[in-house]
Design an enzyme around this catalytic site. Sequence first.
Site, short mmCIF file in Angstrom:
data_model
loop_
_atom_site.label_atom_id
_atom_site.label_comp_id
_atom_site.label_asym_id
_atom_site.label_seq_id
_atom_site.Cartn_x
_atom_site.Cartn_y
_atom_site.Cartn_z
N GLU A 117 0.82 -1.22 0.00
CA GLU A 117 0.00 0.00 0.00
C GLU A 117 0.85 1.26 0.00
OE1 GLU A 117 -2.57 -0.77 3.36
OE2 GLU A 117 -4.08 -1.67 2.08
N ASP A 176 -8.61 -8.53 4.10
CA ASP A 176 -8.26 -7.47 5.04
C ASP A 176 -9.34 -7.28 6.08
OD1 ASP A 176 -7.12 -5.32 6.28
OD2 ASP A 176 -7.49 -3.89 4.67
N GLU A 185 -12.76 -1.55 11.80
CA GLU A 185 -12.72 -0.84 10.52
C GLU A 185 -13.81 -1.27 9.55
OE1 GLU A 185 -8.97 -1.48 8.62
OE2 GLU A 185 -9.55 -0.53 6.74
#
Lengths: 705, 705
Positions: free
Chosen positions: B294, B368, B396
Amino acid sequence: MCLLVCAAGAHAEDGYDLWLRYRPIEGPWAMRYRSFSTEVVAAPGENLAAQELLRGMTGLLAVTPAVGRRITRDGAIVLGTPGSSADLGAFAADLETLGSEGYLIRSIRVHGHRATLVAANSNVGLLYGVFGFLRLLQTRQSLEALNVREAPHIPHRILNHWDNLDGTIERGYAGASIWDWQTLPDYLEPRYADYARACASIGINGAVLNNVNANAVSLTPQYLEKAAALARVFRPYGIKVYLSARFTAPIEIGGLHTADPLDDAVRAWWQHKVAEIYRVIPDFGGFLVKANSEGQPGPQDYGRSHADGANMLAAVLAPHRGSVMWRAFVYSAHQNEDRTRQAYDEFVPLDGQFDANVLLQVKNGPIDFQPREPGHPLFGAMPKTPLMLEVQITKEYLGFATHLVYLGPLYEEALRFDTHRQGLGSSISKVIDGMAGVSNIGAMRNWTGSQFDQANWYAFGRLAWNPETSSRAIAEEWVRMTFSNDTRFVAPTVAMMMGSREAAVDYMTPLGLAHLMAAGHHYGPGPWQSGGARADWTPPYYHRADAEGIGADRSTGAGSNSVSQYAQPLAAQYDDPKLTPEKYLLWFHHLSWDYPMPSGRTLWDELVMHYSRGVEYVQEMRRTWATLAPYVDSDRYAETSAYLAIQEKEARWWRDACIAYFQSLSKRPLPKGLAPPEHTLAEYEAISTPYAPGNPGWTAAPVRH
Amino acid sequence: MCLLVCAAGAHAEDGYDLWLRYRPIEGPWAMRYRSFSTEVVAAPGENLAAQELLRGMTGLLAVTPAVGRRITRDGAIVLGTPGSSADLGAFAADLETLGSEGYLIRSIRVHGHRATLVAANSNVGLLYGVFGFLRLLQTRQSLEALNVREAPHIPHRILNHWDNLDGTIERGYAGASIWDWQTLPDYLEPRYADYARACASIGINGAVLNNVNANAVSLTPQYLEKAAALARVFRPYGIKVYLSARFTAPIEIGGLHTADPLDDAVRAWWQHKVAEIYRVIPDFGGFLVKANSEGQPGPQDYGRSHADGANMLAAVLAPHRGSVMWRAFVYSAHQNEDRTRQAYDEFVPLDGQFDANVLLQVKNGPIDFQPREPGHPLFGAMPKTPLMLEVQITKEYLGFATHLVYLGPLYEEALRFDTHRQGLGSSISKVIDGMAGVSNIGAMRNWTGSQFDQANWYAFGRLAWNPETSSRAIAEEWVRMTFSNDTRFVAPTVAMMMGSREAAVDYMTPLGLAHLMAAGHHYGPGPWQSGGARADWTPPYYHRADAEGIGADRSTGAGSNSVSQYAQPLAAQYDDPKLTPEKYLLWFHHLSWDYPMPSGRTLWDELVMHYSRGVEYVQEMRRTWATLAPYVDSDRYAETSAYLAIQEKEARWWRDACIAYFQSLSKRPLPKGLAPPEHTLAEYEAISTPYAPGNPGWTAAPVRH
């Protein structure tokens, strides 16, 4: 058992209770006060005031008096508003002149019974009265023969929260925003009401919820609902909600192609938006606007004046009785004029052009919340325009939360600054209709980043209520309510506070210097920093130090002539270094390092002496505080001790870095007996603190070291 | 009087006390327990354990037993480590096998006196033992004939704080960072020790202080001093400090021109840096590294492998006994391969090449932190490499802090996932040397953003200590310690928690779907969002819905063949939709909307049914919670009620938005009796929440709606 249970609970003495710390008071005082607190007489509508009173009684006196509708014995506390159960006939005339926020506290006799009356014209006035009454107990004053009559001197007493929608706070040093936009409006944290209660206790009656560097999203329906939820919490406490309005909101969230204030579609958009706001917040206070300032959009982008912009908004707010607070903190984008002159030059010609519901919000000084500035020349110079005084409670240029700097004396100095516009005694406090304080409140448990920064919130509220109060009296009140009534604690602590602002001036920017802080975050010294996006964001623009001398020439001769913006005799005084008060000397004059000061020292020696004196004061505060451990709980004592240690370290950093830098230009030796800087100038220049808190991205342009 | 005084204090029931809520217990239990708590026998070195024990006794039993060096009566609690005053001869053999962190709790008799022994090989083990002992009281268990023997199953039990130096937290939903970098190292907030104590109480023994998207400034002397101050606070609690290391730190703060791990100057720089770290943090744990992932820099930028990068750091840490936790969360920049395959393809060839003190940190699933993922195929596939399991405690992709989603079952599912690598029973828990949890801790008073999110921190620690514990047992423990032991509260609350994760799967991503969240902040549904910086950051990449059907084909045929990364029989099972567990169905297969499900419904109907069932579960939780008011204090009750209301609103939003979108492709009617979406697809697509918390700037690339 009680101690054990309490001890097992949370850290009670973390400062969350602020000055509303209703802990049991000493036996003899409690006994005396209990005879004045035998019962409470209140009508149902006076609920919040009665609740607060009972909370105070319970905490301070460990009694819970019965609440009834009639006096039945000696020692009642009677809460009264016109129309409530209490017979206020005898006080009607008095009440009539008190306005909607004032209150009376009177020792009275009713049917032979001794009682204390707290009376007001509104429930909010009554709540103020109850806080005033409890303050008497909290500061150990007699409750006999009371004859208190209080009404606010200034109508608008408003906190400006520079809080962003992402939870950060511009120039915030107390953690994240207390507004949890994510869970609003569905969840109302208990803290919202605690905030409102604290504000009400010192008479604050408005809150601008969002940053003046505004985001148009705050005006979308989604966020208006959130603001409305806060307004519902605040309303019973007499606090109106305001919003910062982004001037280009019609483009950004309205889909228009212009934000020209004279455009019909733009006006219609705002009209519609304002109606929408009042549907969800019927007592909405109005807008705060930062326009054509530091990159913010404004009417000048369309060739219109500040008055055009402000009046357009004022016109759509007027039918709802809302106001526009239009900030005078502007300086031109081309920078060809001394920054201290610009607001005056821009706004004075507009005097008389603003609608009646526009308030021009002017910072206390012509630069930007420096440790010391002379009064802003706009005060008194716009007689046809309602003005607000904007001060900073958060300590952007004053060491952040870890420096003990009591701002009461700064506010007092600003309010009492004599403009001489209407002759001697034309203090700023006489020409303002409002006072705005840039809040230092965040989500940290102690609210303000440190225990002692609570005093600045407190002093702001108390001075906005009555600018004639002395900052020393306010400090004493605060210390007694927040820490202890023991005079062995009160006297040294108040003394420490009272000198603390002058000490910060000394170790940061003595003798009228300003803006020597490192760029962007404004944390620590950076007098050498130049370059970057704007010269007027850098220290050399302000100190103008060179081999010959130091100071900004703003006199009539070779200077920028900003002195002429002051009325006589100030203009003449400030024009002549011999007549200029020493505290403003280098603000108005560039003088030789050898310039002879009244003390007999040279300017250079005097400068170094001031820097040293500032550090010594902090050392003295540490010594004082070290003796006060017996009077303070351990957590608040430890926090303050640690912060004073930080302050001493940083005061030295300030002194040494500034002296090292200025000495590199003055080439003069230090006065005898004063220690040289600990490190070299290069070492100070190498210090970098990129993550100092409160720094908004837009100031982060790199500067040359 | 006690009640009054306590009430006047802070909001005691704000959740700050977590599960260490030592409030007085019911009379009969207290009486019973007091006979086991008559005195404490402890050596001076066992200070912290003894302190905790006394704190517990004081709070729970309202007694403060005397502390001495010898047993003098029945009912003593004896704290012992080898070398302490207690005679542990009889337990020496037992202790020998317990390691440095294990403990015993035994009912013993000494010189005719009944006593309870808490014994361990270290002070930290003893502290764990005391927490274990207090847990017995907190959950109302008998103290008779105790024979407890506990030692951690997993050596590294570490919280990963994704905290930035500016006080924000990536994927943080509980306010600002609890590390106040500005005042560290000079001021140590009481909260730091409270944090360490809470971690120790559940066996967490490490903390990575800073974000894996790391800032090199964390490694400068200034910040190392701050980390060292925290390490000093944490040390007595058995918590080691780790730091996320930015791979290009040698360039950014070291002045080198490369960060090539095979460059001598680079290695020398790290060697020097590590030595510097150990000078200030002698027990420093090591580095966590996110490299070539990332946008983060890494060894591949220099043509080197992950092993080259990790081993270079490992070599300089080894002499100090430090470790490198190297993250396997990588996916290629060119995106030409199914993202779920990439970590496996990249790392399996490196098995055997890593130094002994490198731990490869692998997320629980191949994407993820989704509400559900199959186990990551790397587990079991790198037998020569120590692995850590990384799970997310912060939510998240799970509704943030306002959704009640108990993650114990998710952790349990991950730990028990059978890789079959060594045959049946090859659970992930058997092949890991560490467990890392991405922390949900912030500065909000309740620590984790909500009361119920505390349970996820708790469950992480308890499962890392012993992965064999059931998440239900952990939930029950937590509920009893945090709220109440009343079975009328415990049973429904535990039941509510236990189904909550499956409900979130249902209303967000049922049947093996994943990553349907709106881009960037991942708040709310966004299955329609495409475009932006990377296809694999957008939902369509994952759901592959079209007119024919839905799901990602990862089978051997036309699919990406990621099924082949699993051992048999999983690979074969996952390759065949008929054999694939329904919960993973659309993870591995693209199937027709009319695909017949085992239930007899079509896939479309089943999908809608799952979405609806998720919403219904939340409605049921609200109904349950509404009956529980009598057992909870008002503040925590109100917070949970408000959050459940938010959760229901958002679960509906999820259901309706996803159904509206998928229906726009499937063109099929809803199953009979199920309500249509409340709004149109266009209306859902128009919803924008740009300031949803926790969103790091680097994901903010705009996406097409």
